[in-house]
Design an enzyme around this catalytic site. Structure first.
Site, PDB file in Angstrom:
ATOM      1  N   MET A 143      -1.383  49.669 -21.432  1.00  0.00           N
ATOM      2  CA  MET A 143      -1.073  50.868 -20.661  1.00  0.00           C
ATOM      3  C   MET A 143      -1.123  50.653 -19.140  1.00  0.00           C
ATOM      4  O   MET A 143      -1.050  51.617 -18.378  1.00  0.00           O
ATOM      5  CB  MET A 143      -2.028  52.004 -21.041  1.00  0.00           C
ATOM      6  N   CYS A 144      -1.238  49.403 -18.711  1.00  0.00           N
ATOM      7  CA  CYS A 144      -1.247  49.125 -17.266  1.00  0.00           C
ATOM      8  C   CYS A 144       0.177  49.140 -16.720  1.00  0.00           C
ATOM      9  O   CYS A 144       1.100  48.652 -17.362  1.00  0.00           O
ATOM     10  CB  CYS A 144      -1.856  47.754 -16.991  1.00  0.00           C
ATOM     11  N   MET A 173      -8.076  46.927 -13.297  1.00  0.00           N
ATOM     12  CA  MET A 173      -7.749  46.051 -14.417  1.00  0.00           C
ATOM     13  C   MET A 173      -7.287  44.690 -13.919  1.00  0.00           C
ATOM     14  O   MET A 173      -7.576  43.665 -14.543  1.00  0.00           O
ATOM     15  CB  MET A 173      -6.686  46.692 -15.320  1.00  0.00           C
ATOM     16  N   ASP A 177     -11.449  26.389 -20.768  1.00  0.00           N
ATOM     17  CA  ASP A 177     -10.386  25.532 -21.302  1.00  0.00           C
ATOM     18  C   ASP A 177     -10.465  24.123 -20.723  1.00  0.00           C
ATOM     19  O   ASP A 177     -10.327  23.141 -21.448  1.00  0.00           O
ATOM     20  CB  ASP A 177      -9.019  26.145 -21.007  1.00  0.00           C
TER      21      ASP A 177
END
Length: 159
Positions: A74-75, A112, A127
């Site tokens: 929803m961004c 966000m 990673d």
């Protein structure tokens, strides 16, 4: 408090920001990644075979900012005016602290984006180092501060 990402029938929707005013908006988020002391030493002495871990994580965090609208359903996709990723080393706790600061002038916030930047930077470190340390822990990702928009300024209390 009303949840704005649901319609009258309870289905998900993207909020319409068309009527919102354009303001300067800033968000700061923080998190950390803990690891074995040897792993931290490898990072600090540039002995990770994949390259300069913090340089790559900084770029990864910035890329995360730019892709947030593609990752979080929803961004809104927004034009980022500035993003900075900073690291501080905590040798006593064998941890790298990560801070992201994101700036825009627009109709929607950048919380966000800042949280995604911290997350992606931490995941990048994981990673790049997982071959030497699979016990790393990503922790405490949180919003520290946000300003701009209708809701004004939020500042997390530091305990």
């Amino acid at each position: 408090m009303e949840l704005t990402h649901f319609d009258d029938e309870g289905r998900a929707k993207m909020v319409n920001v068309g009527d919102k005013g354009i303001t300067e908006r800033v968000a700061v988020a923080r998190g950390s990644i803990s690891m074995k002391p040897e792993t931290l030493e490898f990072i600090l002495t540039n002995r990770i075979k994949k390259g300069d871990v913090l340089a790559v994580a900084q770029i990864g965090g910035i890329m995360g900012v730019k892709k947030t609208g593609d990752l979080i359903p929803m961004c809104h996709n927004i034009i980022i005016e500035g993003a900075d990723i900073r690291f501080s080393i905590d040798k006593n706790n064998s941890r790298i602290n990560i801070e992201a600061e994101v700036h825009i002038t627009g109709k929607t916030g950048v919380e966000m984006e800042a949280l995604t930047a911290v997350s992606v930077a931490a995941l990048t470190i994981y990673d790049m180092c997982k071959a030497v340390d699979k016990t790393m822990t990503i922790d405490n990702i949180r919003l520290i501060k946000k300003s701009g928009g209708r809701s004004g300024t939020f500042m997390r209390e530091v305990l």
